[in-house]
Design a protein around this motif. Structure first.
Motif: not given
Ligand code: NDP
Length: 356
Positions: A273, A198, A253, A288-289, A276, A328, A335-336
């Motif tokens: 790409r 972070e 992915r 995930n959030y 979903l 994000d 990007k998309y």
């Molecule tokens: P995320 O894991 O939330 O992923 C975001 C990316 O996923 C987007 O940039 C896009 O990238 C892809 N994406 C978004 N929507 C879709 C969809 N519908 N279908 C397919 N791909 C999609 O990114 P973060 O960087 O925020 O998080 C990374 C990791 O860290 C995760 O595991 C998250 O849960 C965790 N995390 C943990 C925190 C903590 O402090 N505990 C805080 C925040 C995150 P692309 O299309 O390029 O693949």
């Protein structure tokens, strides 16, 4: 001139209020952590109470606390380095290489739990940690600051392709706050993988010392059974969503034809790409959030609803994730393009279904 060459070619949009905002956050985050810890020690113990009077300087510092913290970090670093589990390859980097990561978190957790269990059986006075909260917070903040300075300086020797696009703007405090190197490593030891990634050195210290500490989990403290029960349930639900959502996207992915995700609906994008649009990622745009926030809430629930202070962690984390989600979204829109707009139309809620 050399320094200018190492900056990102097009200045990225500044986040967190730019250099001024990040400088303020660098001060405010640790100040908030200490304010909360001091408030907890004061009589009223209320989030809205006036700042507690500062205790004597020696209350903030104990070599024992620093030693404990460093010992703990050393133990976790050793477990990280032990060849305990499989090794996974990370995403392709700008120089077309992939980093390798040991996937041994659960084994490290098991080994830690066994060690703590054995220590307790041998009479380890774990409850003494509560009295050390303030010096532990100082040690955590100091260690995080020292590590951040080290990382900032280390990035000067990194090749341009290893630098983070957003963290090399030329504003020293802003770059320090954001992080300059994308995947800083010392040998095979990946610091970003090891530490929560972070922005801001204080965030790490705040997280380490703020969450559980503020939730009133003192030793010997008896909570009503109904409240005790809520925490594991909320944590299990949060974890189920968090893990399910992250796994679903990761599997998709890696291999969209995998039978576990092949039946899900998707939207094609101009990049090749797909996005979903059913399963977890059809519920909200950041499931995930949602799972992460429910897990954070689990820390606070046992305290009931009579006080706001135990909910500080979940409130802070909500602000952090709402901001992260917005960043994000902007990146995905860039990007998309139209495909992302289509996704937003089909999945209108960002984190909490029917609310946000
Ligand atoms: P995320 O894991 O939330 O992923 C975001 C990316 O996923 C987007 O940039 C896009 O990238 C892809 N994406 C978004 N929507 C879709 C969809 N519908 N279908 C397919 N791909 C999609 O990114 P973060 O960087 O925020 O998080 C990374 C990791 O860290 C995760 O595991 C998250 O849960 C965790 N995390 C943990 C925190 C903590 O402090 N505990 C805080 C925040 C995150 P692309 O299309 O390029 O693949």
């Amino acid at each position: 001139m050399a320094a200018a060459n190492r900056r990102a070619p097009t200045p990225p949009q500044l986040e967190f209020g730019g250099p001024l905002g990040s400088a303020l956050l660098l001060l405010l985050l640790p100040a908030t952590l200490f304010h909360l810890l001091l408030t907890c020690r004061s009589g009223p113990c209320s989030l809205l109470s006036l700042p507690a009077p500062l205790p004597a300087p020696h209350a903030f510092w104990s070599p024992r606390a620093l030693l404990l913290l460093l010992g703990w970090l050393g133990l976790q670093a050793a477990l990280y380095l032990l060849p305990l589990g499989p090794v996974a390859e990370g995403t392709r980097l700008p120089d077309h290489t992939r980093l390798r990561y040991p996937v041994n978190g659960f084994r490290a957790l098991g080994a830690t739990a066994a060690l703590v269990g054995a220590g307790l059986a041998a009479g380890l006075p774990l409850d003494a940690l509560v009295d050390l909260l303030l010096p532990l917070a100082s040690a955590a903040a100091l260690t995080a600051a020292a590590l951040s300075v080290f990382l900032y300086l280390k990035a000067r020797r990194a090749p341009p392709c290893a630098l983070a696009p957003g963290g090399n703007t030329g504003h020293p405090l802003y770059d320090f706050f954001l992080g300059r190197e994308l995947n800083p490593r010392v040998g095979a030891f990946d610091l970003k993988y090891f530490c929560p990634a972070e922005p801001g050195p204080a965030a790490a210290g705040g997280r380490a010392a703020g969450g559980p500490a503020l939730s009133g989990h003192g030793p010997g403290q008896r909570l009503p059974a109904a409240l005790r029960g809520r925490r594991p349930l909320a944590r299990a639900i949060g974890y189920y969503i968090f893990r399910g959502a992250n796994s679903q996207k990761n599997i998709f992915r890696r291999d969209p034809t995998d039978p576990r995700v092949a039946g899900l609906q998707t939207i094609p994008t101009a990049t090749g790409r797909r996005l979903l649009v059913s399963g977890w990622w059809g519920l909200v745009r950041h499931p995930n959030y949602l799972g992460d926030l429910i897990m954070a809430l689990a820390w606070s629930l046992p305290c009931g609803v009579t006080h706001l202070l135990p909910y500080f962690y979940v409130l802070y984390f909500t602000a952090l994730l709402v901001h992260r989600e917005a960043r994000d979204e902007r990146q995905c829109l860039r990007k998309y393009g139209l495909a992302w707009r289509d996704y937003c139309r089909r999945v209108p809620y960002r984190i909490l279904p029917y609310v946000y």
